[in-house]
Enzyme design. Structure first.
Site, PDB file in Angstrom:
ATOM      1  N   ASP A 199       3.898  -2.065 -12.657  1.00  0.00           N
ATOM      2  CA  ASP A 199       4.135  -1.672 -11.419  1.00  0.00           C
ATOM      3  C   ASP A 199       4.778  -2.920 -11.124  1.00  0.00           C
ATOM      4  O   ASP A 199       5.820  -2.720 -10.243  1.00  0.00           O
ATOM      5  CB  ASP A 199       2.384  -2.242 -10.582  1.00  0.00           C
ATOM      6  CG  ASP A 199       1.841  -1.038 -10.105  1.00  0.00           C
ATOM      7  OD1 ASP A 199       2.491   0.131 -10.412  1.00  0.00           O
ATOM      8  OD2 ASP A 199       0.892  -0.825  -9.529  1.00  0.00           O
ATOM      9  N   CYS A 232      -8.493  14.964   2.217  1.00  0.00           N
ATOM     10  CA  CYS A 232      -7.633  12.587   2.927  1.00  0.00           C
ATOM     11  C   CYS A 232      -8.063  13.236   4.433  1.00  0.00           C
ATOM     12  O   CYS A 232      -7.845  13.547   4.875  1.00  0.00           O
ATOM     13  CB  CYS A 232      -6.316  13.520   2.590  1.00  0.00           C
ATOM     14  SG  CYS A 232      -5.463  11.505   3.749  1.00  0.00           S
TER      15      CYS A 232
HETATM   16  S1  SF4 Z   1      -7.019  10.739   0.003  1.00  0.00           S
HETATM   17 FE1  SF4 Z   1      -5.407  10.394   1.423  1.00  0.00          FE
HETATM   18  S2  SF4 Z   1      -5.888   8.002   2.664  1.00  0.00           S
HETATM   19 FE2  SF4 Z   1      -6.045   8.124   1.005  1.00  0.00          FE
HETATM   20  S3  SF4 Z   1      -5.658   7.224  -1.402  1.00  0.00           S
HETATM   21 FE3  SF4 Z   1      -5.387   9.788  -0.739  1.00  0.00          FE
HETATM   22  S4  SF4 Z   1      -3.331  10.350   0.194  1.00  0.00           S
HETATM   23 FE4  SF4 Z   1      -4.540   8.176   0.419  1.00  0.00          FE
END
Ligand code: SF4
Ligand code: SF4
Length: 282
Positions: free
Chosen positions: A119, A185
């Site tokens: 990273d 998400c």
């Molecule tokens: S679910 Fe959405 S907000 Fe959560 S880490 Fe994945 S992309 Fe990011």
């Protein structure tokens, strides 16, 4: 690599990754990198291991699974959630040690002849992991291995030797016909056309750049696992095998009052070895 604790690995020739670079530049031009100014620097190095570390001929890419009891998600209503990778010792430290051990075992005893990347250096690690045959890049933008799923961390060893035989790139995508992560998400951060809008991503807003602007993190204190815990490829993935990834604490033991009153000193004594400390060192 298995002897030092990696679960999966592969070897890639050190050539420029032109296609991945073009996609990355399109993603940047789309305004998807919220306050991640460092991504705009050293783009040529990110996609060219020889530019990053002159003399590099091959890149060894290793992955370790860290899935644990909280990777599959928290009960509804629990609002002090921490991403499951942050429950154990900081993976940067663990992977650096493992990659240095691997370099020694492979006979690279001159430290400056190799470069260890976890990273910290600009390097397109997910593109390299795909080329190393570790998995495909999922719609959640993470590398997904058909056996280990996506709860993996990646590290790379840049070495000055060519390899007799390189790994076969991972060609297929196990995302075809799925889209669960887009639906799951909480903030709509996953672009349907591919890539993450980090302005909306809870993980970015709580880890990379804790924003001073108001932002609803949907109960996540640090990181976010939502687009992984819903992924069907993680359902049957095994828990971590490498003891370095054993959780050192459980977020279930702490409530919002605890976090609100936590001093930096107490954070250091309770969570000092874990990635969670990034939250307290800003
Ligand atoms: S679910 Fe959405 S907000 Fe959560 S880490 Fe994945 S992309 Fe990011
Ligand atoms: S949830 Fe479905 S679309 Fe998203 S990364 Fe997993 S397999 Fe791919």
């Amino acid at each position: 690599m298995a002897a030092v604790g990696f679960d999966v690995w592969g070897v890639v020739p050190a050539v420029e990754l032109s296609d991945a670079k073009r996609r990355f530049e399109q993603w940047l031009a789309g305004g998807n990198a919220y306050r991640l100014d460092y991504l705009e620097r050293n783009i040529h190095k990110r996609f060219d291991p020889q530019a990053l570390h002159p003399g590099t001929r091959s890149v060894i890419v290793g992955a370790v699974g860290y899935k644990n009891h909280l990777s599959e998600g928290y009960e509804a209503g629990f609002d002090c959630r921490v991403a499951s990778y942050a429950l154990s010792r900081d993976y940067h430290d663990s992977l650096r040690e493992m990659l240095r051990q691997a370099a020694q075992m492979l006979g690279f005893t001159e430290p400056k002849s190799v470069k260890v990347c976890v990273d910290s250096a600009p390097l397109a690690e997910k593109s390299l992991a795909r080329l190393a045959g570790i998995g495909w890049i999922g719609r959640n933008s993470l590398i997904i291995n058909p056996r280990l799923g996506s709860f993996m961390v990646l590290g790379e060893l840049l070495v000055p030797e060519e390899c007799d035989e390189y790994s076969e790139p991972y060609g297929e995508s196990g995302c075809v016909g799925c889209g669960r992560c887009l639906l799951r998400c909480p903030t709509g951060a996953i672009n349907p056309q591919g890539g993450i809008n980090t302005t909306l991503c809870i993980s970015n807003r709580t880890v990379e750049r804790a924003s001073e602007e108001p932002f609803d993190t949907r109960g996540w204190l640090f990181g976010c696992d939502e687009c992984q815990s819903c992924c069907p490829h993680n359902a049957s993935a095994p828990h971590y095998r490498n003891p370095r990834f054993e959780p050192t604490f459980s977020p279930l033991d702490y409530d919002s009052e605890f976090w609100a009153n936590l001093t930096p000193e107490e954070a250091e004594s309770r969570f000092g070895t874990t990635p969670l400390m990034r939250r307290f060192k800003k």
